[in-house]
Design a protein around this motif. Sequence first.
Motif, PDB file in Angstrom:
ATOM      1  N   ASN A  15       0.801  -1.227   0.000  1.00  0.00           N
ATOM      2  CA  ASN A  15       0.000   0.000   0.000  1.00  0.00           C
ATOM      3  C   ASN A  15       0.835   1.279   0.000  1.00  0.00           C
ATOM      4  O   ASN A  15       0.315   2.346  -0.321  1.00  0.00           O
ATOM      5  CB  ASN A  15      -0.961   0.004   1.186  1.00  0.00           C
ATOM      6  CG  ASN A  15      -2.047  -1.035   1.034  1.00  0.00           C
ATOM      7  OD1 ASN A  15      -2.371  -1.459  -0.078  1.00  0.00           O
ATOM      8  ND2 ASN A  15      -2.605  -1.479   2.142  1.00  0.00           N
ATOM      9  N   ILE A  16       2.112   1.185   0.316  1.00  0.00           N
ATOM     10  CA  ILE A  16       2.960   2.387   0.329  1.00  0.00           C
ATOM     11  C   ILE A  16       3.090   2.967  -1.079  1.00  0.00           C
ATOM     12  O   ILE A  16       3.323   4.164  -1.250  1.00  0.00           O
ATOM     13  CB  ILE A  16       4.342   2.102   0.967  1.00  0.00           C
ATOM     14  CG1 ILE A  16       5.001   3.395   1.464  1.00  0.00           C
ATOM     15  CG2 ILE A  16       5.265   1.377   0.007  1.00  0.00           C
ATOM     16  CD1 ILE A  16       4.330   4.014   2.662  1.00  0.00           C
ATOM     17  N   LEU A  17       2.902   2.131  -2.098  1.00  0.00           N
ATOM     18  CA  LEU A  17       2.956   2.617  -3.480  1.00  0.00           C
ATOM     19  C   LEU A  17       1.810   3.575  -3.778  1.00  0.00           C
ATOM     20  O   LEU A  17       1.922   4.431  -4.657  1.00  0.00           O
ATOM     21  CB  LEU A  17       2.930   1.442  -4.461  1.00  0.00           C
ATOM     22  CG  LEU A  17       4.117   0.481  -4.375  1.00  0.00           C
ATOM     23  CD1 LEU A  17       3.869  -0.753  -5.229  1.00  0.00           C
ATOM     24  CD2 LEU A  17       5.405   1.172  -4.767  1.00  0.00           C
ATOM     25  N   THR A  18       0.717   3.451  -3.033  1.00  0.00           N
ATOM     26  CA  THR A  18      -0.419   4.354  -3.163  1.00  0.00           C
ATOM     27  C   THR A  18      -0.269   5.544  -2.220  1.00  0.00           C
ATOM     28  O   THR A  18      -0.502   6.687  -2.606  1.00  0.00           O
ATOM     29  CB  THR A  18      -1.731   3.617  -2.845  1.00  0.00           C
ATOM     30  OG1 THR A  18      -1.848   2.502  -3.736  1.00  0.00           O
ATOM     31  CG2 THR A  18      -2.934   4.530  -3.007  1.00  0.00           C
ATOM     32  N   TYR A  19       0.143   5.281  -0.974  1.00  0.00           N
ATOM     33  CA  TYR A  19       0.273   6.352   0.027  1.00  0.00           C
ATOM     34  C   TYR A  19       1.335   7.374  -0.360  1.00  0.00           C
ATOM     35  O   TYR A  19       1.200   8.551  -0.047  1.00  0.00           O
ATOM     36  CB  TYR A  19       0.634   5.772   1.395  1.00  0.00           C
ATOM     37  CG  TYR A  19      -0.371   4.813   1.976  1.00  0.00           C
ATOM     38  CD1 TYR A  19      -1.734   4.910   1.700  1.00  0.00           C
ATOM     39  CD2 TYR A  19       0.040   3.798   2.822  1.00  0.00           C
ATOM     40  CE1 TYR A  19      -2.645   4.023   2.235  1.00  0.00           C
ATOM     41  CE2 TYR A  19      -0.869   2.904   3.364  1.00  0.00           C
ATOM     42  CZ  TYR A  19      -2.208   3.022   3.070  1.00  0.00           C
ATOM     43  OH  TYR A  19      -3.100   2.139   3.603  1.00  0.00           O
TER      44      TYR A  19
END
Length: 188
Positions: A15-19
């Motif tokens: 999810n860090i790729l989105t955040y």
Amino acid sequence: MALFLTADLHLGHKNILTYCPARGKQWASVNAMDEALIANWNRVVQPEDTVYIIGDFALGNQHFQQRCVEACQGRKVLLIRGNHDGSITRCKRNGFTEVYDELKIAIGAQEFLLNHFPRDNTAPRFQARKPIDTGLPLLCGHVHQHWLAKGRMYNVGIDQHNFFPVPESTIVAWAASLPQIDKINTVC
């Protein structure tokens, strides 16, 4: 032997790729991100160097986290726990021999406080780990791409440093630019 600091690698955290939009633009998958971040680390950190990791190193099971610790060169025994690192016992099982919530260290002639959280963090769930302002410059993470320096706080997170660990010389230069509050906070 050189000294580096870093924070917020978030290895294994899809999810860090989105955040963090810059990561999503840079890498198509979490595996590609993990490989690139470890390669960047190993480009600058030599086996005899020391790295202070100021939180949120890797997410995932114990085996994955141990592999990440082993894959990164240098003496990585100094982990300042972030909100994604788990208990001190878990961090030690994953390969860190020294684990702290907060630590004071000298870099150059200046003493610094290391804490994953910035002083102005207002999230209620992190209040117990929020650092107290004693006048020492703070080296932190947690804020990712939102700011590099804010008053006497400096973000060593990889999102602000082109996805590389921060060398000691960068910290020394930043500290030299700060107005001196008093001489109590300098190391002789």
